[in-house]
Design an enzyme around this catalytic site. Structure first.
Site, PDB file in Angstrom:
ATOM      1  N   ASP A  28    -131.962  -5.583  66.174  1.00 41.18           N
ATOM      2  CA  ASP A  28    -130.549  -5.237  66.211  1.00 41.18           C
ATOM      3  C   ASP A  28    -130.370  -3.718  66.154  1.00 41.18           C
ATOM      4  OD1 ASP A  28    -127.789  -6.384  65.920  1.00 41.18           O
ATOM      5  OD2 ASP A  28    -127.786  -5.216  64.081  1.00 41.18           O
ATOM      6  N   GLU A  87    -132.421  -4.406  71.157  1.00 35.44           N
ATOM      7  CA  GLU A  87    -131.018  -4.260  71.512  1.00 35.44           C
ATOM      8  C   GLU A  87    -130.730  -2.777  71.433  1.00 35.44           C
ATOM      9  OE1 GLU A  87    -126.420  -5.069  70.168  1.00 35.44           O
ATOM     10  OE2 GLU A  87    -127.935  -4.386  68.775  1.00 35.44           O
TER      11      GLU A  87
HETATM   12  C1  GLC Z   1    -125.417  -5.704  67.006  1.00 33.71           C
HETATM   13  C2  GLC Z   1    -125.059  -7.169  66.933  1.00 33.71           C
HETATM   14  C3  GLC Z   1    -123.620  -7.294  66.566  1.00 33.71           C
HETATM   15  C4  GLC Z   1    -123.409  -6.668  65.214  1.00 33.71           C
HETATM   16  C5  GLC Z   1    -123.908  -5.232  65.193  1.00 33.71           C
HETATM   17  C6  GLC Z   1    -124.051  -4.727  63.813  1.00 33.71           C
HETATM   18  O1  GLC Z   1    -124.755  -5.037  68.006  1.00 33.71           O
HETATM   19  O2  GLC Z   1    -125.382  -7.792  68.144  1.00 33.71           O
HETATM   20  O3  GLC Z   1    -123.177  -8.617  66.571  1.00 33.71           O
HETATM   21  O4  GLC Z   1    -122.057  -6.676  64.883  1.00 33.71           O
HETATM   22  O5  GLC Z   1    -125.183  -5.108  65.764  1.00 33.71           O
HETATM   23  O6  GLC Z   1    -125.142  -5.353  63.173  1.00 33.71           O
END
Ligand code: GLC
Length: 540
Positions: free
Chosen positions: A207, A265
């Site tokens: 994440d 991500e």
């Molecule tokens: C990422 C996740 C999202 C979350 C954010 C903070 O972007 O996919 O859902 O709110 O991180 O952890």
């Protein structure tokens, strides 16, 4: 299972709270997922990725973790997690879990200890605490904003009300950012990785992988410049220092057998920056958000596909493709907007409403194009039913912190997180035993329920299942792409034994001679490929 499975796997994202509820509290849970493992195997995916199910006060639906090594009671317990991993493996599915390293919950023991220890105590080094600016420290340390809206800093107060230091939170006030320059943070996460690797998981979705390291000295953010650069740019994003963290993690994963993998991500400005995360000693794959955000335009797709293959290929990494996830407007809704690609923000009843007939037709074409590409692909739960977002949710039921922190100007992501419709005639569309659902389901979901689609050869579900089966049988994930010139509005390429053609916004084009149709995303009229339709062809 084949080596380097992550190079061509189709990975199905499960958002646990909205997948399947076993106990009737209206929230999906791990036993609910276990009950659907056979379903997932029959759909034909290779792996599942689970959004966080760890102990959490749920300020951001579990992306605010209070203990990385416990399961939240909402979802079950550690035994359930073990049973799920075992059941998935027995069904031939790999298991990827979410790792949330940029921040913890403010209810995590590390943060509580840091707050209690007071300014300049070593416990504070695990987070980004800072004195304020201004005469009495009354101004935040810099001008950074939260991604969800509002300030990126919150000031602490002692129990007697005296103000003291500020802490950084790039997301919600209940998600304090960790300080990754602190060795103790690094060691703690080595432990978290091992904890789940020892339990048998096959990988981690990382994440906010572009956010862990902040620029030295925490300089102000030049917002205009960041907007020009695109992606998420600024002194909090995509700093070169993140890479040594991923090299360290790769070292941990490589001590395990069985091809464990990391997927980033990382919302970065361009494919060449993303490729840095994919060097041979870092992560294995990364989400391709440029593909997700592409305008509905054939040349834009050709460009993003070409650019990704070139930049990833240069570091020996496979490409990945994704159209929907739990943070964006589902692609049925996005592609039904007047200008798809201009935004992936959630919609509310005061916003322009998507045309879901057009959107579904395009979404099916986009999916067939995506699954025809080499590399690995991500599906988001419910897209196999052709679900749109809930775009008219009452404001009173919203839960996404974006809605609250933006002063009710951005509705946020609840619309893509609606509990799944499994059975049209059951209460709650079969999501839970008693019909309870943590968010209401829109009217249109009944017609899209699994049991309405499973036996229908023309359904979206059948198209997904057939495409996944053919993709596996024909080895498309590991094949080579060659572009074919089929005219401007047609994305056309050969991949292994298959020719993929997607007509995007063009007049009908003739299908080539000497081919037969393997799969199509919609009806084909008299040997032509109509607008917003995709086909897979093979040599007759
Ligand atoms: C990422 C996740 C999202 C979350 C954010 C903070 O972007 O996919 O859902 O709110 O991180 O952890």
């Amino acid at each position: 299972m084949p080596a380097e499975w992550w190079r061509d796997a189709v990975i199905y994202q499960i958002y646990p709270r909205s997948f399947a509820d076993s106990d009737g509290d209206g929230y999906g849970d791990l036993p609910g997922i276990i009950s659907k493992v056979d379903y997932l195997a029959s759909l034909g995916v290779d792996a599942i990725w689970l959004s966080p199910f760890y102990l959490s006060p749920m300020a951001d639906a579990g992306y605010d973790v209070a203990d990385y090594e416990q399961v939240d009671p909402l979802f079950g317990n550690l035994d359930d997690a073990d049973r799920l991993i075992e059941a998935a493996h027995a069904a031939g599915l790999r298991v990827v879990v979410d790792l949330v390293p940029n921040h913890t919950s403010d209810e995590h023991r590390w943060f509580r200890d840091a707050v209690a220890a007071g300014p300049r105590a070593p416990e504070r080094d695990m987070y980004v605490f800072h004195d304020g600016r201004g005469e009495n420290g009354e101004l935040p340390p810099n001008n950074w904003k939260s991604v969800f809206g509002g300030a990126g800093w919150t000031r602490l107060h002692r129990p007697d009300g005296t103000p003291e230091q500020w802490y950084l939170h790039l997301f919600d006030v209940k998600q304090p950012d960790l300080d990754w320059s602190t060795e103790r943070v690094r060691e703690a996460f080595d432990g978290v990785l091992r904890f789940w690797l020892d339990r048998g998981v096959d990988g981690f979705r990382v994440d906010v992988a572009h956010g862990l390291v902040k620029a030295e000295g925490l300089p102000d953010w030049d917002v205009e410049q960041a907007a020009m650069l695109g992606g998420q740019s600024g002194p909090m994003w995509d700093q070169d220092g993140v890479h040594e963290i991923y090299r360290r993690w790769r070292g941990v994963l490589d001590t395990y057998d069985g091809d464990r993998s990391l997927v980033a991500e990382a919302w970065v400005a361009d494919p060449s920056r993303l490729a840095l995360y994919l060097r041979p000693d870092e992560m294995h794959t990364a989400f391709n958000f440029q593909f997700l955000d592409c305008h509905w335009d054939a040349s834009a797709y050709r460009e993003v596909i070409t650019a990704t293959m070139a930049s990833n290929g240069a570091v020996g990494a496979p490409t990945t493709w994704v159209l929907s996830n739990h943070d964006v407007l589902r692609h049925v809704s996005r592609l039904g907007m007047a200008d798809p690609g201009s935004s992936h923000e959630g919609l509310g009843m005061r916003d322009e409403q998507p045309d879901h007939v057009v959107g579904l037709q395009r979404a099916r074409a986009a999916t067939l194009m995506m699954l025809g590409l080499p590399g690995s692909a991500y599906l988001y739960q419910g897209e196999e039913f052709g679900l749109p977002d809930h775009t008219t949710l009452p404001d009173t039921v919203r839960q996404d912190p974006t809605w609250f922190r933006s002063g009710h100007t951005r509705v946020g992501r609840d619309g893509c997180r609606i509990p799944l419709p499994w059975a049209a005639d059951r209460p709650g569309l079969g999501f839970s035993p008693n019909g309870a659902t943590w968010l209401p389901q829109p009217d249109g979901y009944a017609d899209l329920a699994l049991d309405r689609q499973a036996d229908d050869p023309a359904s979206t579900w059948t198209m997904y299942r057939d495409a996944l089966g053919a993709r596996r049988d024909l080895g498309l994930g590991g094949a080579e792409l060659t572009w074919v010139d089929a005219g401007e509005p047609v994305v056309a390429f050969d991949n292994g034994p298959v020719r993929v053609m997607a007509n995007i916004l063009g007049a009908p084009v003739p299908l080539p001679d000497g081919y037969r149709v393997l799969l199509s995303s919609g009806p084909l009229a008299g040997g032509t490929l109509p607008m917003d339709t995709a086909v897979w062809l093979s040599r007759a």
